[in-house]
Design an enzyme around this catalytic site. Structure first.
Site: not given
Ligand SMILES: CC(C)(COP(=O)(O)OP(=O)(O)OC[C@H]1O[C@@H](n2cnc3c(N)ncnc32)[C@H](O)[C@@H]1OP(=O)(O)O)[C@@H](O)C(=O)NCCC(=O)NCCS
Ligand SMILES: CC(C)(COP(=O)(O)OP(=O)(O)OC[C@H]1O[C@@H](n2cnc3c(N)ncnc32)[C@H](O)[C@@H]1OP(=O)(O)O)[C@@H](O)C(=O)NCCC(=O)NCCS
Lengths: 175, 175
Positions: A112, A114, A121, A123-125, A148, A155
């Site tokens: 996963v 973004v 924003q 978008l991951g969610k 991770d 998640y």
């Molecule tokens: C993890 C990842 C996919 C999140 O995508 P994102 O679009 O930034 O996340 P979102 O904006 O949709 O976040 C949704 C919610 O999760 C929370 N959130 C996002 N990243 C988080 C994190 N690392 N730890 C805790 N909460 C997190 C946000 O604050 C948001 O909370 P809200 O709904 O209360 O506002 C992105 O940061 C990423 O690609 N990271 C690098 C790759 C990675 O580590 N992938 C996971 C491998 S297992």
């Protein structure tokens, strides 16, 4: 089969994507930090440009993987989800997720990501929700993943539970 | 493709299985509490008798699953391993395991079971070793599973590690 769905629009109205493919339901979401002519789409097409995918994985610091194996993994995944920013005639891959599955009981989500320009924003969610909906539509009830340490909160915020009833995620390491 | 391999023999010599199928390498293991004319075989044939499999799962207390879905899960699994006791012309399914996979990077093991009459004789371990070897032979390096709390020790004894580097197994539950 190519399937496109626009969930977010940076503009006021959802318009057809000019970058090809038919457009699904467009849902207007406010507060997105996108240019007005930009729209976000999801696709389940697994015939992706592997270099574009590699670039996306590179930018978040994942280690390189042989493209031959990436191709095989996409082919053998149960579902491959990509997220795109479409602006006029151009599109850009800004997110990715995939899942393995037996097509009946269990699905496991992997890889996963973004693009950093689009993180924070929701978008991951949204991409995860899209992925979960697709899996659930196939009547698969057990959706799992290995998170991770630094993304467990991401998640759990969408209904994933750590070690329910003491079930432990385990990885095999050769002695 | 049907593949049989005998790893254990209750007798002094490894003999051909009379219950059909060709026999692979037979390895003699002492201390097994099996009748002298009994041999243990592994198979990767996924065209199993679903009622026999259901019986095996029933006896360890697993909840019933629709056979239509079990059939689909076997078809879509990356590998399906069954363990058999062969005595003369009869064979009996005494163990089962399967894995989902993308065929490239990750495999996840599900539904590991050994018939209670045959537990505690290292057959579960041998069946897991067989399964791992098959997965590794396909150049898949990341082998994972979700272990029920009471069997974590069974898996850690064969090289599976809980939550390595803080990676957490997570399950999705609808709100
Ligand atoms: C993890 C990842 C996919 C999140 O995508 P994102 O679009 O930034 O996340 P979102 O904006 O949709 O976040 C949704 C919610 O999760 C929370 N959130 C996002 N990243 C988080 C994190 N690392 N730890 C805790 N909460 C997190 C946000 O604050 C948001 O909370 P809200 O709904 O209360 O506002 C992105 O940061 C990423 O690609 N990271 C690098 C790759 C990675 O580590 N992938 C996971 C491998 S297992
Ligand atoms: C779990 C199961 C597959 C083990 O099979 P088995 O053939 O009895 O196990 P083995 O004899 O090969 O055991 C290998 C080693 O693991 C240990 N072990 C076995 N079950 C164990 C358990 N529940 N907890 C801790 N250690 C265990 C054994 O003591 C043995 O250790 P040793 O090598 O030091 O002697 C079997 O008990 C079973 O089918 N249980 C019911 C179904 C189930 O719960 N499956 C797991 C779902 S996640």
């Amino acid at each position: 089969m190519v399937f496109w769905k626009s969930l977010f629009s940076g503009g006021d109205t959802a318009t057809d994507a000019k970058a090809g493919a038919s457009v699904g339901t467009a849902v207007k979401v406010t507060g997105l930090n996108l240019p007005p002519n930009s729209q976000i789409f999801f696709s389940t097409d697994r015939d992706l440009d592997l270099y574009e995918l590699e670039e996306l994985c590179d930018i978040v610091g994942w280690s390189r993987r042989p493209l031959r194996k990436v191709k095989k993994a996409l082919q053998n995944s149960f579902i491959v989800v990509s997220m795109w920013e479409v602006r006029g005639a151009t599109k850009r891959m800004i997110g990715f997720a995939r899942a393995t599955s037996d097509g009946a009981f269990n699905a496991t989500v992997w890889d996963v990501v973004v693009h950093p320009d689009f993180q924070g924003q929701r978008l991951g969610k949204a991409m995860m929700k899209y992925t979960i909906d697709k899996i659930r539509a196939e009547d698969i009830s057990n959706i799992t993943l290995f998170a991770d340490a630094h993304v467990v909160g991401f998640y759990s915020g969408m209904g994933f539970v750590e070690d329910p009833e003491g079930i432990k995620g385990m990885f095999w390491y050769p002695d």
